[in-house]
Scaffold this active site. Structure first.
Site, mmCIF file in Angstrom:
data_model
loop_
_atom_site.group_PDB
_atom_site.id
_atom_site.type_symbol
_atom_site.label_atom_id
_atom_site.label_comp_id
_atom_site.label_asym_id
_atom_site.label_seq_id
_atom_site.Cartn_x
_atom_site.Cartn_y
_atom_site.Cartn_z
ATOM 1 N N GLY A 173 0.602 -1.051 0.052
ATOM 2 C CA GLY A 173 -0.058 0.075 0.159
ATOM 3 C C GLY A 173 0.734 1.025 0.229
ATOM 4 N N GLY A 174 1.879 1.155 1.372
ATOM 5 C CA GLY A 174 2.297 2.688 1.251
ATOM 6 C C GLY A 174 2.912 2.958 2.116
ATOM 7 C CG ASP A 345 12.353 -16.843 15.915
ATOM 8 O OD1 ASP A 345 11.392 -17.455 16.435
ATOM 9 O OD2 ASP A 345 12.853 -16.005 15.222
ATOM 10 C CB THR A 378 -2.514 -3.330 -2.021
ATOM 11 O OG1 THR A 378 -1.833 -2.046 -1.063
ATOM 12 C CG2 THR A 378 -3.378 -3.115 -3.249
ATOM 13 C CD GLU A 379 -7.204 -0.340 3.630
ATOM 14 O OE1 GLU A 379 -6.404 0.566 4.043
ATOM 15 O OE2 GLU A 379 -7.187 -1.291 4.808
ATOM 16 C CG HIS A 508 0.149 -5.602 11.832
ATOM 17 N ND1 HIS A 508 1.157 -5.296 11.072
ATOM 18 C CD2 HIS A 508 0.378 -4.903 13.381
ATOM 19 C CE1 HIS A 508 2.206 -4.557 11.692
ATOM 20 N NE2 HIS A 508 1.680 -3.843 12.979
ATOM 21 C CB ALA A 552 2.615 -1.701 8.782
#
Length: 577
Positions: A173-174, A345, A378-379, A508, A552
């Site tokens: 998306g960006g 982890d 993608t949104e 996410h 993100a």
């Protein structure tokens, strides 16, 4: 006879086998195999070699999704055409798989030539030291490493996967940012306050206000920093949950993640960062409560890196179904958009430091993921004008609702999936869609009626839904679902028409290690762990209960860069003691 070698993982035993292969006759066809890491797991190839040239090549084992099949065919065909595995092109949209196939082919050709460098044959891991060690070579880790090395510090990055990038390789998306030079050049009116408000609202105000405010206020300078490194962030779009257009991406709406990974990888290496692949950090060294390095497991053996500061940038745990269900049982059985290394982890590694964890049960599903293949759409497709319809050919929600709301709405539809629908105008507006077309994900119809027939839905209902949407788009208001006029940039009117089936998948993990605005890691008692910093999806607090699309990449670059700066400041402080 079949000869085999693993890419990177060369042992003394393998070296012996390669010596035998090197003594084989070169005037007859011999079969050699090689392996390397792909997106979901190992990729194994087999090649026929005559007089040192590849005459046939095939992938014999692969865990990656079926959508990569075309990429695999292109690369193996290219290898046969060239006669070797050198300078093969990576196929857009299948970066991980491409690199894995190429590495496996190169490993097979190394076996054919008996070409194992003496240094590699004799290589054995040895303990080493540096100023700063970074765990993870995704967007956050590479940002931290680049920044720290540019300020004169010796930096080692350990990455457990075979290539750099992590989940950032799949960010499309960006990057959200406000009050930027790019927005100013495009005449876009935006404000830090609006960006802050949107992020807090999207996260249901569970977010840490200080972390959000800091990310917002640092976003514009981070865009300029990335541009200074060579990034193209000149296209600005709008994502769900954002009041204004602030999602920065390459020109034409191309995928931002692979682009930034390439830029940051080059910048880090140019700054002198030592990036070690297939090197898994197994623990963080605890010296009287301070982080002073890491232990590492690698093909060359286990070893220790002593460091003055440690930056954790290992990403989230979306690819660890056991951990996902531990914190949110309702997601049992869900697929994931995450790469294979996103297994949480660091959550175990920080336990000896009594590190605080926040929002661990806040796990986001992305609403537009191709079922089974787990490929995210993608949104930005919706942002550029697509709509969503169910199997009955009807819209059922504002397509620009936040991801949690849209995911829940889709799960209420027949079959628990829906169709993302758009026309040629939307396709022409966003380069990312071309990747989906190449992957064979789109169903196409010369008319809406033809598309409906292919999808098995009532044509009249689909046509009516699109006609009504187009009326709303022209009027600048959607009385049915509240989609804003600014969120309907174009009608769906230009043939051909396209659809892709989508549904929610784990995307996410908003929760993780607690940090402050300097990325210092915080303990359960509220103190700072000396020498320990964290950035990116491994942390919690930035996104609250729901991450907005575009945040993100903002998170990993803003806080990745801050982690690099904070680690440098910490190293300088202890050097001056």
């Amino acid at each position: 006879m079949r000869k085999t070698v693993k890419a990177v993982l060369v042992t003394v035993l393998a070296a012996g086998a390669l010596f035998i292969a090197g003594c084989a006759k070169k005037d007859v066809a011999e079969v050699y195999s090689g392996s390397a890491q792909g997106f979901k797991g190992p990729i194994e190839v087999s090649v026929n070699v005559v007089n040192g040239k590849i005459t046939a090549a095939e992938v014999t084992s692969i865990s990656d999704s079926d959508f990569t099949a075309d990429a695999v065919k292109q690369i193996t065909a290219q290898a046969v055409k060239n006669g070797n595995a050198d300078n093969l092109d990576i196929v857009s949209g299948a970066t991980y798989t491409s690199k894995g196939v190429i590495a496996a082919l190169q490993a097979a050709m190394s076996a054919a030539a008996g070409n194992v460098p003496v240094a590699v044959q004799a290589e054995k891991a040895t303990d080493t030291a540096c100023d700063i060690v970074v765990i993870g070579a995704g967007g956050a880790g590479l940002s931290a490493a680049t920044e720290a090395a540019s300020k004169g510090k010796s930096v080692i990055v350990v990455e457990k996967m075979a290539i750099v990038g992590g989940n950032t390789n799949y960010a499309t998306g960006g990057l959200n940012a406000s009050e930027t030079s790019v927005q100013a050049n495009l005449g876009i009116q935006d404000s830090n306050q609006s960006y802050y408000d949107d992020t807090m609202t999207g996260g249901k105000n569970l977010n840490d206000p200080d972390l959000v405010r800091n990310m917002v206020e640092k976003s514009a300078e981070t865009v300029d920093w990335l541009i200074s490194l060579g990034a193209d962030l000149t296209d600005v779009g709008k994502m769900a949950g954002s009041t204004n257009s602030r999602t920065h991406r390459p020109q034409g709406g191309a995928a931002v993640g692979p682009h930034l990974v390439g830029i940051l990888d080059k910048a880090a290496r140019s700054a002198g960062v030592d990036i070690r692949l297939e090197s898994k950090a197994t623990s963080i060294i605890n010296t009287n409560g301070a982080a002073t390095g890491v232990t590492v497991s690698s093909p060359a053996g286990d070893y220790t890196i002593t460091a003055k500061a440690v930056v954790i940038a290992t990403g989230g745990f979306g690819a660890n179904p056991e951990m996902v269900t531990q914190y949110k049982n309702s997601l049992a059985g869900f697929g994931t958009t995450n790469h294979a290394g996103a297994t949480g982890d660091a959550i175990t590694m920080v336990a000896p430091f009594d590190v605080a964890l926040v929002d661990m049960d806040q796990i986001q599903t992305h609403p537009t993921v191709v079922p089974v293949q787990n490929l995210m759409i993608t949104e930005a497709v919706r942002g550029n004008g697509a709509i969503m319809v169910n199997r009955e050919g009807k819209r059922f929600n504002s397509e620009m609702a936040t991801r949690d709301v849209m995911s829940a709405a889709i799960l209420q539809q027949t079959g628990k999936t829906a169709y993302l629908l758009f026309d040629q105008g939307v396709r022409d507006s966003l380069k990312a869609i071309e990747t989906y077309a190449k992957q064979g994900l789109l169903t196409e119809g010369a008319s809406l009626a033809e598309l409906a027939e292919k999808l098995g839905m009532p044509a009249a209902d689909l046509e009516a839904s699109v006609a009504k949407y187009n009326e709303y788009q022209a009027a600048g208001a959607d009385p049915d679902f509240g989609r804003k006029g600014s969120e309907m940039p174009r009608p769906i009117a230009t043939a051909p028409f396209y659809a892709v089936e989508v549904g929610p998948a784990v995307h996410h993990t908003m929760g993780g290690i607690k940090i402050n605005t300097k990325t210092e890691v915080i303990t359960n008692s509220g103190t700072v762990v000396p020498g320990l910093f964290a950035a990116g999806e491994v942390t919690g607090g930035v996104h609250g209960a729901n991450r907005l699309g575009g945040n993100a990449v903002a998170d990993i670059t803003v806080y990745g860069k801050i982690a690099g700066d904070s680690a440098v400041a910490y190293v300088d402080s202890i050097n001056n003691l």
